[in-house]
Write a protein that holds these residues in place. Structure first.
Motif, mmCIF file in Angstrom:
data_model
loop_
_atom_site.group_PDB
_atom_site.id
_atom_site.type_symbol
_atom_site.label_atom_id
_atom_site.label_comp_id
_atom_site.label_asym_id
_atom_site.label_seq_id
_atom_site.Cartn_x
_atom_site.Cartn_y
_atom_site.Cartn_z
ATOM 1 N N ILE A 1 -1.481 -21.585 17.138
ATOM 2 C CA ILE A 1 -1.693 -20.153 16.781
ATOM 3 C C ILE A 1 -0.409 -19.577 16.361
ATOM 4 C CG2 ILE A 1 -4.002 -20.327 18.423
ATOM 5 C CD1 ILE A 1 -2.068 -18.474 20.391
ATOM 6 N N THR A 2 -0.699 -18.427 16.033
ATOM 7 C CA THR A 2 0.365 -17.372 15.591
ATOM 8 C C THR A 2 -0.153 -16.146 15.505
ATOM 9 O OG1 THR A 2 2.283 -16.987 14.450
ATOM 10 C CG2 THR A 2 0.281 -17.242 13.095
ATOM 11 N N TYR A 3 0.576 -15.058 15.718
ATOM 12 C CA TYR A 3 0.300 -13.768 15.880
ATOM 13 C C TYR A 3 0.569 -13.024 14.492
ATOM 14 C CZ TYR A 3 -1.058 -13.655 20.964
ATOM 15 O OH TYR A 3 -1.593 -14.147 21.935
ATOM 16 N N LEU A 4 -0.425 -12.165 13.910
ATOM 17 C CA LEU A 4 -0.168 -11.584 12.673
ATOM 18 C C LEU A 4 -0.363 -9.897 13.100
ATOM 19 C CD1 LEU A 4 -2.494 -13.609 10.284
ATOM 20 C CD2 LEU A 4 -0.108 -14.024 10.921
ATOM 21 N N TYR A 5 0.241 -9.308 12.189
ATOM 22 C CA TYR A 5 0.034 -7.845 12.315
ATOM 23 C C TYR A 5 -0.368 -7.391 10.955
ATOM 24 C CZ TYR A 5 1.461 -3.010 13.308
ATOM 25 O OH TYR A 5 1.268 -1.570 13.531
ATOM 26 N N LEU A 6 -1.580 -6.557 11.148
ATOM 27 C CA LEU A 6 -2.272 -6.637 9.677
ATOM 28 C C LEU A 6 -2.685 -4.974 9.818
ATOM 29 C CD1 LEU A 6 -3.507 -8.039 7.504
ATOM 30 C CD2 LEU A 6 -5.881 -7.811 8.746
ATOM 31 N N ARG A 7 -2.265 -4.138 8.803
ATOM 32 C CA ARG A 7 -2.424 -2.716 8.533
ATOM 33 C C ARG A 7 -3.767 -2.741 7.517
ATOM 34 N NH1 ARG A 7 3.564 -1.760 6.743
ATOM 35 N NH2 ARG A 7 2.767 -3.125 5.427
ATOM 36 N N PRO A 8 -4.551 -1.614 7.654
ATOM 37 C CA PRO A 8 -5.746 -1.270 6.513
ATOM 38 C C PRO A 8 -4.828 -1.204 5.247
ATOM 39 C CG PRO A 8 -5.669 0.125 8.482
ATOM 40 C CD PRO A 8 -4.562 -0.413 8.848
ATOM 41 N N GLY A 9 -5.468 -2.100 4.484
ATOM 42 C CA GLY A 9 -4.859 -2.036 2.953
ATOM 43 C C GLY A 9 -3.924 -3.291 2.608
ATOM 44 N N ASP A 10 -3.618 -3.820 3.647
ATOM 45 C CA ASP A 10 -2.482 -5.111 3.427
ATOM 46 C C ASP A 10 -3.399 -6.433 2.754
ATOM 47 O OD1 ASP A 10 -0.450 -4.271 4.836
ATOM 48 O OD2 ASP A 10 -0.705 -5.108 6.728
ATOM 49 N N GLN A 11 -2.652 -6.933 1.892
ATOM 50 C CA GLN A 11 -3.107 -8.194 1.224
ATOM 51 C C GLN A 11 -2.258 -9.033 1.378
ATOM 52 O OE1 GLN A 11 -5.752 -8.073 -0.925
ATOM 53 N NE2 GLN A 11 -6.204 -5.951 0.123
ATOM 54 N N LEU A 12 -2.249 -9.906 2.645
ATOM 55 C CA LEU A 12 -1.385 -10.926 3.147
ATOM 56 C C LEU A 12 -1.632 -12.161 2.718
ATOM 57 C CD1 LEU A 12 0.977 -10.762 5.021
ATOM 58 C CD2 LEU A 12 -0.581 -11.124 7.042
ATOM 59 N N TYR A 13 -0.718 -12.801 2.194
ATOM 60 C CA TYR A 13 -1.055 -14.259 1.716
ATOM 61 C C TYR A 13 0.006 -15.255 2.804
ATOM 62 C CZ TYR A 13 -1.661 -18.328 -1.106
ATOM 63 O OH TYR A 13 -2.179 -19.523 -1.541
ATOM 64 N N LEU A 14 -0.471 -16.273 3.289
ATOM 65 C CA LEU A 14 0.368 -17.149 4.169
ATOM 66 C C LEU A 14 0.024 -18.543 3.718
ATOM 67 C CD1 LEU A 14 -1.320 -19.149 6.355
ATOM 68 C CD2 LEU A 14 -2.177 -16.721 7.388
ATOM 69 N N THR A 15 1.214 -19.233 3.722
ATOM 70 C CA THR A 15 1.125 -20.662 3.651
ATOM 71 C C THR A 15 2.005 -21.534 4.849
ATOM 72 O OG1 THR A 15 3.540 -20.829 2.502
ATOM 73 C CG2 THR A 15 1.589 -20.349 1.198
ATOM 74 N N GLU B 1 -10.406 6.877 1.001
ATOM 75 C CA GLU B 1 -10.749 5.801 0.012
ATOM 76 C C GLU B 1 -10.847 4.712 0.851
ATOM 77 O OE1 GLU B 1 -8.214 3.246 -3.519
ATOM 78 O OE2 GLU B 1 -7.431 5.216 -2.357
ATOM 79 N N LYS B 2 -12.005 3.844 0.610
ATOM 80 C CA LYS B 2 -12.169 2.620 1.263
ATOM 81 C C LYS B 2 -11.218 1.546 1.127
ATOM 82 C CE LYS B 2 -15.547 -0.283 3.278
ATOM 83 N NZ LYS B 2 -16.993 -0.575 3.154
ATOM 84 N N VAL B 3 -10.190 1.110 1.700
ATOM 85 C CA VAL B 3 -9.403 0.098 1.478
ATOM 86 C C VAL B 3 -9.788 -1.373 1.903
ATOM 87 C CG1 VAL B 3 -7.678 1.637 1.657
ATOM 88 C CG2 VAL B 3 -8.145 0.345 3.642
ATOM 89 N N THR B 4 -9.497 -2.250 1.087
ATOM 90 C CA THR B 4 -9.654 -3.607 1.283
ATOM 91 C C THR B 4 -8.468 -4.379 1.998
ATOM 92 O OG1 THR B 4 -11.190 -3.859 -0.595
ATOM 93 C CG2 THR B 4 -10.446 -5.875 0.331
ATOM 94 N N THR B 5 -8.679 -5.024 2.995
ATOM 95 C CA THR B 5 -7.595 -5.598 3.906
ATOM 96 C C THR B 5 -7.923 -7.164 3.972
ATOM 97 O OG1 THR B 5 -7.632 -3.603 5.277
ATOM 98 C CG2 THR B 5 -6.347 -5.503 6.049
ATOM 99 N N THR B 6 -6.963 -7.832 3.541
ATOM 100 C CA THR B 6 -7.338 -9.345 3.285
ATOM 101 C C THR B 6 -5.963 -10.269 3.811
ATOM 102 O OG1 THR B 6 -8.763 -8.874 1.270
ATOM 103 C CG2 THR B 6 -7.886 -11.053 1.703
ATOM 104 N N ILE B 7 -6.634 -11.191 4.508
ATOM 105 C CA ILE B 7 -5.624 -12.249 4.567
ATOM 106 C C ILE B 7 -6.116 -13.601 3.815
ATOM 107 C CG2 ILE B 7 -4.531 -14.038 6.390
ATOM 108 C CD1 ILE B 7 -5.065 -11.664 8.818
#
Length: 461
Positions: free
Chosen positions: A81-95, A24-30
């Motif tokens: 700057i800051t470092y993020l860790y992103l996995r396939p399928g993550d839907q990360l929201y930052l403020t 399954e093709k997953v969407t990964t978004t920040i």
């Protein structure tokens, strides 16, 4: 047994492939929101790739990534700057609020637990023993304390209920390389902080480096390993630079030599040279710029990178001596709106700085002496602050009674003086002639020989 011809075999294979369940093709978004943004630009860096996005009218953004494995991403806005860790399928929201970048950074959505842990680690590091304090310790105490701090940081994962085995293993490996880099910097830092010119570590101190391989590209997924690569190159370059027989030789040449000496993997060598050219071109002496760029192009970089660098160089050529200086329109600390036209008839020495910049502050005493030396003469000393807020700028200028003309550039790292003069780091000093033309877009610092240059220019008028 019935034999199928090649086309029939292919048809069966395609049919079976079509019927079989596909990955399954997953969407990964920040996505997220920037409160009180500094400009509308946000950046992401994945390895050697840089992605730029813009905020919408509500100061929000949403960026999609095509990744198949977990990655570290460097997120940047307003010079921070800051470092993020992103996995396939993550839907990360930052403020976040750039005025308190680290303190205000929060995450929600899928992937939030890990990234809130990483954000908390930045703040935890401020409350633990600082690296500066570590470097002041005697060698044996330093090594024990470093292990202790690392253990505390790794143990902190339990407080965030981190149960992702891959992330835990990743963090431990990255922490190992971070400690290695800290150890590599100890000797010179200890010598500098305690003013001990003769200090040397024990004979066996650097044994930890014997089994390390700077060319192990499988480890480049760890940011701290990449820091190890950079530190190794910088140490090699510094050895050559400080042992040079000709004082006129520039550090940039030794840096290129260090890359060639240490890096054997062609793709890694090209990446390092590309970043060196992209990030430091403005600091190269004019006489070696073409040589360094040619050395990088000889490593067969991607054509898109070549186009990018060629365009960057074309922009820098607009800043060559004799060209009109880019104008600005900024408000002074006294409330006056000033442009380049207000200084016509005078030599203009511009200091681009910020209150958070240590090397900038270190130049202030030298700037004061320079201003005293040319008091009453046709030289305008103009300091342009690129702070994200004018408050710390006003406070420092007033409390320290800094001389000269002080202007504030809204937009911080996206301010017009940064973008128009292609500034890649501060402090940056710029020298403009009486007619508003560039003498040197990367002029000597007050602690250097700029005073003699100003004197010669005044005499030749």
């Amino acid at each position: 047994m019935i034999k199928l011809n090649n086309w029939a075999q292919l048809s069966v294979v395609l049919l079976l492939w079509a019927c079989a369940p596909q990955p399954e093709k997953v969407t990964t978004t920040i996505s997220g929101e920037i409160i009180n943004p500094i400009g509308d630009v946000i950046t992401f860096r994945l390895g050697g790739d840089r992605i730029t996005d813009t905020l919408d009218a509500d100061n929000k953004f949403s960026t999609t990534f095509d990744i198949t494995t977990p990655v570290d991403i460097v997120f940047g806005h307003g010079g921070e700057i800051t470092y993020l860790y992103l996995r396939p399928g993550d839907q990360l929201y930052l403020t976040l609020d750039p005025a308190e970048f680290d303190e205000s950074l929060t995450y929600s959505g899928k992937g939030a637990e890990i990234n809130n842990y990483k954000a908390a680690m930045v703040l935890l590091g401020d409350s633990l023993l600082s690296t500066r304090d570590l470097y002041k310790m005697p060698e044996d105490q330093f090594l024990v304390a470093l292990d202790s701090v690392s253990a505390i940081e790794l143990g902190y994962m339990a407080d965030f209920n981190i149960d992702d085995a891959a992330f835990i293993a990743y963090t431990r490996e990255n922490s190992k390389w971070s400690d290695i880099v800290t150890k590599m910097r100890y000797e010179s830092a200890h010598r500098s902080l305690l003013d001990l010119d003769s200090f040397s570590v024990s004979d066996t101190y650097y044994d930890f480096q014997l089994a390390l391989d700077v060319n192990d590209t499988s480890l480049l997924k760890y940011p701290a390993f990449r820091s190890y690569v950079d530190e190794s190159i910088e140490k090699e370059a510094s050895r050559g630079y400080y042992a040079r027989a000709d004082e006129s030789e520039d550090y940039s040449g030794f840096y290129v030599e260090a890359i060639n000496a240490l890096i054997q993997v062609p793709s890694l060598k090209e990446q390092l040279m590309y970043e060196f050219v992209s990030d430091s071109y403005s600091y190269f002496p004019v006489e070696v710029r073409d040589e360094i760029v040619a050395a990088w192009k000889g490593l067969n970089p991607d054509p898109e990178r070549v186009d990018e660098i060629d365009q960057m160089i074309a922009e820098f050529q607009k800043l060559e001596p004799g060209n009109p200086a880019p104008d600005f329109r900024y408000v002074s600390i006294d409330g006056d709106t000033l442009t380049m036209a207000d200084f016509k008839g005078k030599l203009v020495y511009i200091d681009v700085w910020a209150t958070w910049c240590g090397p900038c502050i270190a130049e202030h005493p030298h700037m004061e002496k320079l201003q005293q030396r040319f008091e009453g003469q046709d030289v305008a000393f103009v300091a342009v602050s690129t702070d994200s807020s004018p408050d710390p700028w006003r406070k420092m200028v007033n409390e320290r009674k800094l001389g000269g003309i002080h202007l504030y550039a809204p937009g911080a790292w996206q301010s017009t003086i940064i973008t128009d003069y292609l500034i890649q780091g501060i402090p940056r000093f710029i020298l403009i002639d009486r007619e508003g033309n560039i003498i040197d877009a990367n002029a000597a610092r007050p602690s250097g020989d700029i005073g003699d240059q100003l004197e010669a220019l005044l005499k030749s008028a």
